[in-house]
Design a protein around this motif. Structure first.
Motif, PDB file in Angstrom:
ATOM      1  N   VAL A 115      31.271 -22.466  39.046  1.00  0.00           N
ATOM      2  CA  VAL A 115      32.588 -21.990  38.636  1.00  0.00           C
ATOM      3  C   VAL A 115      33.272 -23.040  37.773  1.00  0.00           C
ATOM      4  O   VAL A 115      33.878 -22.717  36.743  1.00  0.00           O
ATOM      5  CB  VAL A 115      33.452 -21.626  39.872  1.00  0.00           C
ATOM      6  N   LEU A 116      33.204 -24.292  38.175  1.00  0.00           N
ATOM      7  CA  LEU A 116      33.843 -25.358  37.385  1.00  0.00           C
ATOM      8  C   LEU A 116      33.201 -25.471  36.008  1.00  0.00           C
ATOM      9  O   LEU A 116      33.903 -25.712  35.025  1.00  0.00           O
ATOM     10  CB  LEU A 116      33.741 -26.703  38.124  1.00  0.00           C
ATOM     11  N   ASP A 117      31.885 -25.319  35.963  1.00  0.00           N
ATOM     12  CA  ASP A 117      31.205 -25.366  34.667  1.00  0.00           C
ATOM     13  C   ASP A 117      31.677 -24.246  33.757  1.00  0.00           C
ATOM     14  O   ASP A 117      31.835 -24.429  32.546  1.00  0.00           O
ATOM     15  CB  ASP A 117      29.678 -25.278  34.834  1.00  0.00           C
ATOM     16  N   GLU A 118      31.901 -23.074  34.327  1.00  0.00           N
ATOM     17  CA  GLU A 118      32.322 -21.924  33.518  1.00  0.00           C
ATOM     18  C   GLU A 118      33.757 -22.082  33.022  1.00  0.00           C
ATOM     19  O   GLU A 118      34.113 -21.610  31.940  1.00  0.00           O
ATOM     20  CB  GLU A 118      32.214 -20.633  34.338  1.00  0.00           C
ATOM     21  N   THR A 119      34.592 -22.748  33.830  1.00  0.00           N
ATOM     22  CA  THR A 119      36.007 -22.858  33.448  1.00  0.00           C
ATOM     23  C   THR A 119      36.336 -24.161  32.727  1.00  0.00           C
ATOM     24  O   THR A 119      37.453 -24.329  32.266  1.00  0.00           O
ATOM     25  CB  THR A 119      36.906 -22.746  34.700  1.00  0.00           C
TER      26      THR A 119
END
Length: 124
Positions: A115-119
């Motif tokens: 999720v952090l990578d996507e955001t």
């Protein structure tokens, strides 16, 4: 078959034994003679046959007590062995549960990282 001479209550006896057992037979005879002499000192002269029978019974009493103690120790070993098996089983179950929790935590961390990578803002 080898023979040895032993002394019990002041009398000499010639006894046969298996090869290599001479020293053991002599030691047993000495131990039995000690029992006879101890009884003779405690009860006085009561006759050779009676003294020998009493010494034999005393030795068998010691043997019975040793057998009782051995049986008690074997039971204790069995109890401790069983307890060890139970503890080992509990430890394996705990390790499996820990591994499961660790795997679950890893999945959650990977999910959060995804999720952090996507955001995360694109750099560049």
């Amino acid at each position: 078959m080898p023979e040895v001479n032993v002394e019990i209550n002041g009398r000499k006896y010639r006894m046969a034994c298996e090869e290599g057992q001479q020293g053991h037979l002599i030691a047993l005879a000495e131990r039995f003679n000690t029992q006879v002499e101890g009884l003779k000192g405690a009860v006085g002269e009561i006759g050779d046959n009676r003294l020998t029978v009493m010494a034999g019974i005393a030795v068998l009493d010691e043997l019975a007590e040793a057998e009782r103690r051995i049986a008690a120790l074997e039971a204790e070993v069995d109890t401790l062995t069983q307890a060890g098996h139970e503890i080992a089983g509990e430890l394996e179950a705990t390790e499996r549960a820990f591994a499961g929790k660790l795997d679950e935590a890893s999945r959650v961390i990977n999910s959060i990282a995804g999720v952090l990578d996507e955001t995360a803002p694109l750099q560049g």
